[in-house]
Every structure is written in structure tokens, then in C-alpha cells.
Design a protein around this motif. Sequence first.
Motif, PDB file in Angstrom:
ATOM      1  N   LYS A 268       0.826  -1.206   0.000  1.00 32.35           N
ATOM      2  CA  LYS A 268       0.000   0.000   0.000  1.00 32.35           C
ATOM      3  C   LYS A 268       0.860   1.255   0.000  1.00 32.35           C
ATOM      4  CE  LYS A 268      -4.263   1.710   2.042  1.00 32.35           C
ATOM      5  NZ  LYS A 268      -5.057   1.271   0.878  1.00 32.35           N
ATOM      6  N   ARG A 269       1.915   1.239   0.824  1.00 28.91           N
ATOM      7  CA  ARG A 269       2.865   2.356   0.897  1.00 28.91           C
ATOM      8  C   ARG A 269       4.240   1.784   1.192  1.00 28.91           C
ATOM      9  NH1 ARG A 269      -0.844   4.296   4.902  1.00 28.91           N
ATOM     10  NH2 ARG A 269       0.834   4.013   6.437  1.00 28.91           N
ATOM     11  N   PRO A 270       5.300   2.519   0.905  1.00 27.65           N
ATOM     12  CA  PRO A 270       6.649   2.011   1.192  1.00 27.65           C
ATOM     13  C   PRO A 270       6.875   1.674   2.659  1.00 27.65           C
ATOM     14  CG  PRO A 270       6.770   3.875  -0.315  1.00 27.65           C
ATOM     15  CD  PRO A 270       5.342   3.779   0.121  1.00 27.65           C
ATOM     16  N   ASP A 271       6.249   2.422   3.580  1.00 29.97           N
ATOM     17  CA  ASP A 271       6.474   2.162   5.007  1.00 29.97           C
ATOM     18  C   ASP A 271       5.733   0.934   5.504  1.00 29.97           C
ATOM     19  OD1 ASP A 271       4.062   3.817   4.647  1.00 29.97           O
ATOM     20  OD2 ASP A 271       3.932   3.749   6.832  1.00 29.97           O
ATOM     21  N   LEU A 272       4.901   0.299   4.637  1.00 30.87           N
ATOM     22  CA  LEU A 272       4.147  -0.894   5.029  1.00 30.87           C
ATOM     23  C   LEU A 272       4.671  -2.153   4.343  1.00 30.87           C
ATOM     24  CD1 LEU A 272       0.551   0.630   4.857  1.00 30.87           C
ATOM     25  CD2 LEU A 272       1.976   0.299   6.888  1.00 30.87           C
ATOM     26  N   GLU A 273       5.836  -2.067   3.725  1.00 29.31           N
ATOM     27  CA  GLU A 273       6.366  -3.205   2.969  1.00 29.31           C
ATOM     28  C   GLU A 273       6.593  -4.426   3.859  1.00 29.31           C
ATOM     29  OE1 GLU A 273      10.411  -4.215   0.482  1.00 29.31           O
ATOM     30  OE2 GLU A 273       9.550  -2.209   0.255  1.00 29.31           O
ATOM     31  N   ASP A 274       7.090  -4.202   5.073  1.00 26.50           N
ATOM     32  CA  ASP A 274       7.410  -5.320   5.977  1.00 26.50           C
ATOM     33  C   ASP A 274       6.294  -5.526   7.006  1.00 26.50           C
ATOM     34  OD1 ASP A 274       8.918  -7.425   7.037  1.00 26.50           O
ATOM     35  OD2 ASP A 274       9.879  -6.114   8.508  1.00 26.50           O
ATOM     36  N   VAL A 275       5.069  -5.650   6.503  1.00 28.51           N
ATOM     37  CA  VAL A 275       3.908  -5.803   7.376  1.00 28.51           C
ATOM     38  C   VAL A 275       3.131  -7.055   6.987  1.00 28.51           C
ATOM     39  CG1 VAL A 275       1.615  -4.867   7.915  1.00 28.51           C
ATOM     40  CG2 VAL A 275       3.615  -3.366   7.965  1.00 28.51           C
ATOM     41  N   ILE A 276       2.858  -7.918   7.974  1.00 27.73           N
ATOM     42  CA  ILE A 276       1.819  -8.937   7.811  1.00 27.73           C
ATOM     43  C   ILE A 276       0.876  -8.827   9.003  1.00 27.73           C
ATOM     44  CG2 ILE A 276       3.218 -10.524   6.449  1.00 27.73           C
ATOM     45  CD1 ILE A 276       3.513 -12.283   8.912  1.00 27.73           C
ATOM     46  N   PHE A 277      -0.405  -8.991   8.723  1.00 27.92           N
ATOM     47  CA  PHE A 277      -1.425  -8.865   9.765  1.00 27.92           C
ATOM     48  C   PHE A 277      -2.142 -10.202   9.904  1.00 27.92           C
ATOM     49  CE2 PHE A 277      -5.571  -7.746  11.488  1.00 27.92           C
ATOM     50  CZ  PHE A 277      -5.211  -6.922  12.551  1.00 27.92           C
ATOM     51  N   SER A 278      -2.018 -10.813  11.072  1.00 23.34           N
ATOM     52  CA  SER A 278      -2.644 -12.112  11.321  1.00 23.34           C
ATOM     53  C   SER A 278      -4.160 -11.974  11.267  1.00 23.34           C
ATOM     54  CB  SER A 278      -2.254 -12.630  12.711  1.00 23.34           C
ATOM     55  OG  SER A 278      -0.874 -12.527  12.930  1.00 23.34           O
ATOM     56  N   GLY A 279      -4.810 -12.777  10.414  1.00 21.95           N
ATOM     57  CA  GLY A 279      -6.260 -12.713  10.335  1.00 21.95           C
ATOM     58  C   GLY A 279      -6.957 -13.843  11.052  1.00 21.95           C
ATOM     59  N   GLY A 280      -6.395 -15.027  10.960  1.00 20.75           N
ATOM     60  CA  GLY A 280      -7.008 -16.187  11.603  1.00 20.75           C
ATOM     61  C   GLY A 280      -6.171 -17.420  11.365  1.00 20.75           C
ATOM     62  N   LEU A 281      -6.441 -18.467  12.123  1.00 21.00           N
ATOM     63  CA  LEU A 281      -5.647 -19.691  12.046  1.00 21.00           C
ATOM     64  C   LEU A 281      -6.564 -20.901  12.174  1.00 21.00           C
ATOM     65  CD1 LEU A 281      -2.186 -20.355  13.379  1.00 21.00           C
ATOM     66  CD2 LEU A 281      -3.966 -21.866  14.242  1.00 21.00           C
ATOM     67  N   ILE A 282      -6.353 -21.883  11.309  1.00 16.68           N
ATOM     68  CA  ILE A 282      -7.076 -23.149  11.357  1.00 16.68           C
ATOM     69  C   ILE A 282      -6.104 -24.238  11.779  1.00 16.68           C
ATOM     70  CG2 ILE A 282      -8.317 -24.900  10.033  1.00 16.68           C
ATOM     71  CD1 ILE A 282      -9.941 -22.415  10.405  1.00 16.68           C
ATOM     72  N   ARG A 283      -6.427 -24.906  12.883  1.00 19.19           N
ATOM     73  CA  ARG A 283      -5.602 -26.041  13.333  1.00 19.19           C
ATOM     74  C   ARG A 283      -6.057 -27.295  12.604  1.00 19.19           C
ATOM     75  NH1 ARG A 283      -5.425 -26.302  19.667  1.00 19.19           N
ATOM     76  NH2 ARG A 283      -3.379 -27.199  19.205  1.00 19.19           N
ATOM     77  N   LEU A 284      -5.127 -27.989  11.977  1.00 18.54           N
ATOM     78  CA  LEU A 284      -5.478 -29.122  11.131  1.00 18.54           C
ATOM     79  C   LEU A 284      -5.581 -30.441  11.896  1.00 18.54           C
ATOM     80  CD1 LEU A 284      -3.270 -28.290   8.016  1.00 18.54           C
ATOM     81  CD2 LEU A 284      -5.684 -27.746   8.405  1.00 18.54           C
ATOM     82  N   GLY A 285      -5.067 -30.489  13.121  1.00 15.69           N
ATOM     83  CA  GLY A 285      -5.159 -31.704  13.920  1.00 15.69           C
ATOM     84  C   GLY A 285      -4.051 -32.706  13.672  1.00 15.69           C
ATOM     85  N   ASN A 286      -3.123 -32.362  12.777  1.00 15.96           N
ATOM     86  CA  ASN A 286      -2.013 -33.270  12.460  1.00 15.96           C
ATOM     87  C   ASN A 286      -0.656 -32.645  12.788  1.00 15.96           C
ATOM     88  OD1 ASN A 286      -1.891 -31.287  10.544  1.00 15.96           O
ATOM     89  ND2 ASN A 286      -1.867 -32.647   8.759  1.00 15.96           N
ATOM     90  N   GLY A 287      -0.675 -31.684  13.692  1.00 20.03           N
ATOM     91  CA  GLY A 287       0.557 -30.984  14.027  1.00 20.03           C
ATOM     92  C   GLY A 287       0.839 -29.784  13.149  1.00 20.03           C
ATOM     93  N   ARG A 288      -0.072 -29.510  12.209  1.00 16.10           N
ATOM     94  CA  ARG A 288       0.094 -28.385  11.297  1.00 16.10           C
ATOM     95  C   ARG A 288      -1.082 -27.418  11.445  1.00 16.10           C
ATOM     96  NH1 ARG A 288       4.934 -27.806   9.078  1.00 16.10           N
ATOM     97  NH2 ARG A 288       4.120 -27.152   7.035  1.00 16.10           N
ATOM     98  N   ALA A 289      -0.923 -26.228  10.905  1.00 16.09           N
ATOM     99  CA  ALA A 289      -1.978 -25.219  10.951  1.00 16.09           C
ATOM    100  C   ALA A 289      -1.861 -24.340   9.728  1.00 16.09           C
ATOM    101  CB  ALA A 289      -1.868 -24.383  12.226  1.00 16.09           C
ATOM    102  N   ILE A 290      -2.957 -23.684   9.352  1.00 16.29           N
ATOM    103  CA  ILE A 290      -2.960 -22.759   8.231  1.00 16.29           C
ATOM    104  C   ILE A 290      -3.289 -21.367   8.755  1.00 16.29           C
ATOM    105  CG2 ILE A 290      -4.024 -22.128   6.043  1.00 16.29           C
ATOM    106  CD1 ILE A 290      -4.441 -25.077   5.488  1.00 16.29           C
ATOM    107  N   LEU A 291      -2.355 -20.450   8.534  1.00 19.63           N
ATOM    108  CA  LEU A 291      -2.482 -19.072   8.984  1.00 19.63           C
ATOM    109  C   LEU A 291      -2.913 -18.196   7.814  1.00 19.63           C
ATOM    110  CD1 LEU A 291      -1.867 -16.813  11.150  1.00 19.63           C
ATOM    111  CD2 LEU A 291       0.460 -16.772  10.197  1.00 19.63           C
ATOM    112  N   SER A 292      -3.961 -17.401   8.014  1.00 20.84           N
ATOM    113  CA  SER A 292      -4.429 -16.444   7.008  1.00 20.84           C
ATOM    114  C   SER A 292      -3.917 -15.060   7.378  1.00 20.84           C
ATOM    115  CB  SER A 292      -5.960 -16.432   6.952  1.00 20.84           C
ATOM    116  OG  SER A 292      -6.471 -17.691   6.562  1.00 20.84           O
TER     117      SER A 292
END
Length: 313
Positions: A268-292
Motif C-alpha cells: 500500500k505504501r513504502p512504510d508498510l512493505e514489511d507488514v503482515i497482519f494475522s487474520g485467523g488460524l485453522i488447526r489441522l489436527g495433524n501438528g500443522r496449521a494454516i495461517l491467514s
Amino acid sequence: MREKQPVIETCKQLLDKFHAAPRETKVEKLVFSGVGNRDVYNITAPFRYDGEEVIVGRVEERNSEFSQVFFFTCTNQVWKPRVHTHTYNLQDPCITFIKGELIFGGVEIITSADNPDKIVSWVTQFYRGLHIDSLCHFSSGPGTMKDIRLIELQSGQIGIFTRPQGDRGGRGQIGFTIIPSLEELNEQTFLDAEILQDQFVPEEWGGASEAHLLKNGHVGVLGHIACFDSERNKHYYSMVFSINPETCEKTPMKIIAVRDDFPRGPGKRPDLEDVIFSGGLIRLGNGRAILSVGVSDAEAYRIEIPDPFIEYE
């Protein structure tokens, strides 16, 4: 004997630990259509509704902060606005389920009476209902407070995470409180939440994005920790910790994802290049998860990672 002061780890210290423990990941960029030439980012984790997978996302022009929130469904790996579903003039959506009801929230922008292009404040708004198409507004947060999140606890009570700033919270701390039911939720509830101590140094800040009820009754918190660099660029990292809601005893934070986990792309802007915003996480039950996550305030991704909450159970 002087009591030993707790050590608060900075973004840099947490990053050093993160980089010292490589993990296997799988990254997927989400593709959207039906929203014109606008960006979709800061998405929630997917949830099942009426037999299909749904996500909620922030939709916005690249050069604007005035966004809408859409509910999306997926066809042939493309996410499109859900048919006949209301859109909301909000930012940064969140969802949870409490006693069978969908609880949906987002941040409303407040503009100047003299200049409709000037943002002067913001308020988190909450809606509830059994159906996506008939959600009703039921609560508002205090002015200038984002990152308010709700969760149904093992006891049936409602846990609330807040994000005070200013005199109480500096650049942004995480607060927590418990109420008996949603009917008790009001602006004072958010203001009265106790700030969790020893999480952020004064120059840094963070907030909760999603809360997960763990097998032992504790709550796993997904959120972000953030800082400025010397040139006032922002750096946001996905983090987690857990809390015992009865005692407020909590674990140290750990970073679980960073911008470099994802391909280079627009921002969006140069000062936001190194930004990730956690939205949600699904636990898969096999030791793994998917992060949005939202990436650089311009794109939406999913990343498969080791389940970060297992160690807290």
C-alpha cells in the motif's frame, strides 16, 4: 531482596529466536474477483456456513483507507463476494462463534465533520446472529480501540481481549477481562479490562487478532507484535501466546510468521512493505496449521506452518 524484573523480549529478540528454528511451510496466494480494481487483504480464517467455505476480507482502493468488508465464497480457486450478502463500511474484520451465534466485528472509520476525507477516530463495531444474512449490531468499542476480540471460554463465560493505547496502553497493549454473557458487553467492559503485563517494551506494540480455546481450557492468542525502524517504517510480525483465563498467567510470545515467508509483491505504501497482519488460524489436527494473513496492506495469503498452539496444551 529485590524482586527480579521480568525480561520483556523485543521484536529483534523474538525474530532471532524465530530465524534460529527453521520450519517447513507451504504458501498460497488468494485470488479474488468481483470487487473491481480493489485490493483484498486482512482476511479472516475460513469457516463453514451453509455447506460452503466462507472468508471475510477488507476491500480497498490502493490509495485509500476507506474500505468495505465483504463475505467471500470460493469457486474454482477464486474468491468472489457471497451472493446477496450485505457489505459493511468497516476495516479489519474478525469472526468467532459464541453459543452457536456468528459474532462479526470490524473497525468503523470516523471522519471530520469539516473534512470527510480526514480520519479523526475509529470504533470497533460488533454484529451477531445465527445467519450471515441477518446479523444485528449489538455492541461498540470505545473510540480509537482496534483489535478487540471475543471468545467463549470453557466455563461458558465470554473472554474479551482489548487493545488500549495512550495513557494506559502507550502505542498498544493487550488487555483481558471476562463477562458472564454477551448481554453484559458494553463500552465500559472494554475500558475496564486489565492490561496484560510485561509483553511489550514501550517503543513497540501489539494486539490480538483471534482467540482459540485449547484442550486444557487455556486460550491461545493469535496476534501481532510491531515496531518502527529508524526511518519510521512499520514492521509487523505474526505472534502467539497462551493465557490461563482464570489466573491471567500467560506464556511468553513467539513469532510464527514474517513478511519474508511470502513472495515479493505490491504494498500500500513504502512504510508498510514489511507488514503482515494475522487474520485467523485453522488447526489441522495433524501438528500443522494454516495461517491467514494480510501482506503489505495489499494482498491476502495463507501459509501452512507447524501448529503453534500444541505446546500450550
